[in-house]
Enzyme design. Structure first.
Site, short mmCIF file in Angstrom:
data_model
loop_
_atom_site.label_atom_id
_atom_site.label_comp_id
_atom_site.label_asym_id
_atom_site.label_seq_id
_atom_site.Cartn_x
_atom_site.Cartn_y
_atom_site.Cartn_z
N SER A 1 0.84 -1.18 0.00
CA SER A 1 0.00 0.00 0.00
C SER A 1 0.89 1.25 0.00
O SER A 1 1.77 1.36 -0.86
CB SER A 1 -0.96 -0.04 1.19
N ASP B 1 -8.66 -6.87 -4.40
CA ASP B 1 -8.43 -5.47 -4.03
C ASP B 1 -9.31 -4.55 -4.86
O ASP B 1 -9.26 -4.57 -6.09
CB ASP B 1 -6.96 -5.12 -4.23
N HIS C 1 -8.14 -5.22 -0.10
CA HIS C 1 -6.84 -4.57 0.00
C HIS C 1 -6.05 -5.02 1.24
O HIS C 1 -4.83 -5.22 1.16
CB HIS C 1 -7.03 -3.05 0.03
N ASP C 2 -6.72 -5.16 2.36
CA ASP C 2 -6.03 -5.54 3.60
C ASP C 2 -5.40 -6.93 3.54
O ASP C 2 -4.67 -7.32 4.46
CB ASP C 2 -6.99 -5.49 4.78
#
Length: 382
Positions: free
Chosen positions: A163, A332, A362-363
């Site tokens: 990220s 994501d 995303h995580d």
């Protein structure tokens, strides 16, 4: 209580005595005055950082790990009693093996976990607040290069992150290609897209609209902009997860005995998903500064490796001597896998994208990073 060590950039004897130990304990480096990419100058920038392992004699085993937006330098537990945010990935015998590598992680400038940021005092002892300069990821890595110098690291074996951390890793390679052998970019892009900027702008706007924000100068007030920061976190967290995961985990279920559909004269209760977002907001508000959230979010909004190099092709063309591993999370919806594919194709030596398979979005770069262990051990951490 955590142990901290203060170190001056120009005091080599102090650095020798420190011996980069103990693992996972916050240290501070005074990097001196710094002029930001925008031209603003601060008389002193301190970086908070942590290290794990031992630097070998030729300083060839150093790995830099860059944290994400609301992360910090505490990647792994080490001598601290506090768990690290990538425990199980960084540590003795782990993928990033601290028995083989000397691992360094620094809190990004503008943050609130050991490095100079808006809450830090100016020379007169007053918090910088609204006067803190606009910060970019390029500023971050230029200051981190001073940390590398102070630690005696001329070339990183690997820089890696996910990220915002992935953007920092990529920017490290673009700014200092001669100082990076391997670069691992996970769930990140070469530039922030319009949609990513839009999501981020909504978060910074709601913080600024909080009456307690006081234009960024709230440090001497009785109240801080907790409500605005909490809403910003809710917006962000929705983008970090997937619709499918939220449906499976929460659906339309009520939170405990609360009734989301209110009767006459009754207050409405919450759905479980609302309670979940409230919890995520409360956790962040209890540990993070609202100004730092704005500074780091806007740094990520400004992310563009092309700036200063004419074009993306010009920037990435500098990377011919750097070996890359590009990773993405297949679900994501904030940093689309297609953007990782574009980055991988645009490198001087194009590479395949290695996917983390996760239903959460995303995580997944945090929760399922171990899926990249085999390819990292085979191609990078050899």
């Amino acid at each position: 209580m955590s142990v901290e060590a203060d170190v001056d950039l120009y005091d080599s004897e102090t650095f020798a005595a420190l011996d980069y130990a103990p693992d996972g304990i916050l240290k501070h480096l005074n990097t001196g005055a710094y002029t930001f990419e925008t031209g603003a100058t601060l008389p002193q920038i301190v970086l908070g950082y942590e290290t794990w392992g031992t630097l070998n004699k030729d300083a060839s085993n150093a790995v830099f790990v860059a944290h994400a937006l609301t992360g910090d330098s505490h990647v792994a537990q080490g001598a601290s009693s506090e768990a690290g945010w990538w425990d199980g990935f960084v540590g003795p015998g782990q993928t990033v093996d601290t028995e083989r590598y000397f691992v360094v992680a620094a809190n990004m400038v503008g943050g609130c976990s050991g490095s100079t940021g808006p809450a830090s005092p100016d020379p007169n002892g007053k918090a910088w607040g609204s006067r803190f300069p606009f910060t970019t990821i390029k500023d971050s890595v230029r200051l981190e290069s001073r940390l590398a110098d102070a630690l005696g690291i001329k070339v990183w074996h690997t820089v890696l992150g996910g990220s915002l951390g992935g953007a920092r890793a990529l920017e490290w390679a673009v700014e200092f290609p001669e100082r990076v052998r391997n670069c691992v970019v996970v769930a990140a892009t070469a530039e922030s897209s319009a949609e990513q900027i839009a999501f981020a702008q909504a978060q910074t706007a709601v913080i600024r609209l909080d009456p307690d924000f006081a234009g960024g100068d709230y440090y001497e007030n009785e109240r801080v902009p907790s409500a605005g920061l909490g809403i910003a976190r809710r917006i962000a967290h929705i983008t970090y997860r997937t619709a499918a995961e939220l449906d499976v985990r929460f659906g339309r279920a009520a939170q405990g005995a609360e009734e989301p559909v209110a009767g006459p004269g009754k207050g409405r209760g919450r759905y479980q998903v609302e309670s979940y977002l409230d919890h995520q907001a409360d956790k962040l508000v209890s540990r993070f500064d609202a100004n730092s959230y704005v500074v780091l979010t806007e740094a990520l909004m400004s992310h563009d490796v092309a700036r200063g190099h004419g074009s993306m092709q010009g920037a990435l063309g500098r990377l011919g001597g750097v070996r890359f591993l590009v990773g993405a999370v297949d679900s994501d919806r904030l940093y689309w896998p297609e953007q990782s594919e574009l980055l991988a194709r645009s490198l001087p030596d194009p590479c395949n994208v290695h996917y983390i398979t996760s239903p959460i979005g995303h995580d997944g770069f945090l929760t399922d990073i171990e899926q990249l262990r085999e390819v990292l051990n085979r191609e990078i951490l050899t």
